[in-house]
Design an enzyme around this catalytic site. Sequence first.
Site, PDB file in Angstrom:
ATOM      1  CB  VAL A  78      26.014   8.372  -8.715  1.00  0.00           C
ATOM      2  CG1 VAL A  78      26.676   7.187  -8.013  1.00  0.00           C
ATOM      3  CG2 VAL A  78      25.703   8.017 -10.167  1.00  0.00           C
ATOM      4  CE  LYS A  79      21.222   8.615  -1.348  1.00  0.00           C
ATOM      5  NZ  LYS A  79      20.027   8.165  -0.590  1.00  0.00           N
ATOM      6  CB  ILE A  80      29.335   9.232  -3.285  1.00  0.00           C
ATOM      7  CG1 ILE A  80      29.374   8.701  -4.719  1.00  0.00           C
ATOM      8  CG2 ILE A  80      30.678   8.995  -2.592  1.00  0.00           C
ATOM      9  CD1 ILE A  80      30.418   9.374  -5.592  1.00  0.00           C
ATOM     10  CB  ILE A  89      20.960   4.651  -8.269  1.00  0.00           C
ATOM     11  CG1 ILE A  89      21.087   3.149  -8.034  1.00  0.00           C
ATOM     12  CG2 ILE A  89      22.128   5.166  -9.117  1.00  0.00           C
ATOM     13  CD1 ILE A  89      20.911   2.319  -9.302  1.00  0.00           C
ATOM     14  CB  THR A 104      16.643   4.664  -4.144  1.00  0.00           C
ATOM     15  OG1 THR A 104      17.946   4.787  -4.755  1.00  0.00           O
ATOM     16  CG2 THR A 104      15.576   5.009  -5.171  1.00  0.00           C
TER      17      THR A 104
END
Length: 370
Positions: free
Chosen positions: A139-141, A108, A44
């Site tokens: 977790v998207k960074i 996310i 996403t």
Amino acid sequence: MTDRLGDLADAGVSIWLDDLSRERLTSGNLQSLVADRHVVGVTTNPTIFASALSVGTAYDAQVRELSARRSSVDDAVREITVADVQRACDYLTSTWAATRGVDGRVSIEVDPRLAHDTAGTVAEALDLWKAVDRPNLLVKIPATREGLPAITRVIADGVSVNVTLIFSVERYREVIGAYLDGLDLAAANGHDLDTISSVASFFVSRVDTEIDRRLDTLGGAAVELKGKAAIANSVLAYAAFQEAFSGKRWEALHANGATVQRPLWASTGVKNPDYPDTLYVTDLVVAGTVNTMPEATLDAFADHGTVRGDRVTGRSAAAREVFDAVTDVGVDLADVFATLESEGVAKFEQSWSQLLESVRTRLDAVRDLR
């Protein structure tokens, strides 16, 4: 019937869907894609959620509840997106278990307004990890300068990470370094390394879009190089991946349970109609990678895609020739990659603003009816 997506999966490519919405979850569409289209993961981003919230009625009940609680817009966005990701994670738990944590992952994204704020990114990433509370979360960074130390710090705390917005091989090497540093610290902190997963989202189509634009401006023989840079860039990235995940440092981490940070080919929807619509899937087939596709690309490959074996390994020399040629005709590659990163962050910030505004409008509409 030919199962082209099955052939792709058999070639070692993990097929992830680059989309998520409440309607997709409640209608059974995601379940169908998993069962029939070999989808084993979901990604996403703010653009995806902004689009999902802007249409339909799937979110109405939750919006009414949030309005009754007088939730702020930021809190409402957090609850809505977390709920979708939790549900997707729950559905993909069986895939996660069957693949021993390799696939079955859902991503996310950290608020893109924090892309240049290391401490803020760390705090947000840890908060999202706790809020979703699912072992198959990523977790998207973003791979900004400020994002690199954040990647190390959250991995050190046992968080699984999808590093996004990677455009250059040089930055990709730094991303891998941040991951390895994080694993060293995680081990020192007592975390089991086999519980930590990571992918590195290397963007593809946007590279061709930007370089092609500059080649058109240069004109003449330069235009003959159009449509070649993105694949060449990805091939060189894969060579960097092979180099980094070998040698004594990696062997020691692997012996302690660590898994490789898989390359993920992102932005694989073809934007130039003159190119084959499956270009960034067919020409990036190599085992042990992820290709995250919008549904249109997924459908196109299912209809007429081809798997012609490994299209990446051992092709670095030819890829370097492409980049040498692009440089020789006058394209400033450093400026290309800086522009792509800046625009990538800006686009996600714009989408986040649209997401906030969409939720604000819905909350206000409900409150006006009370």
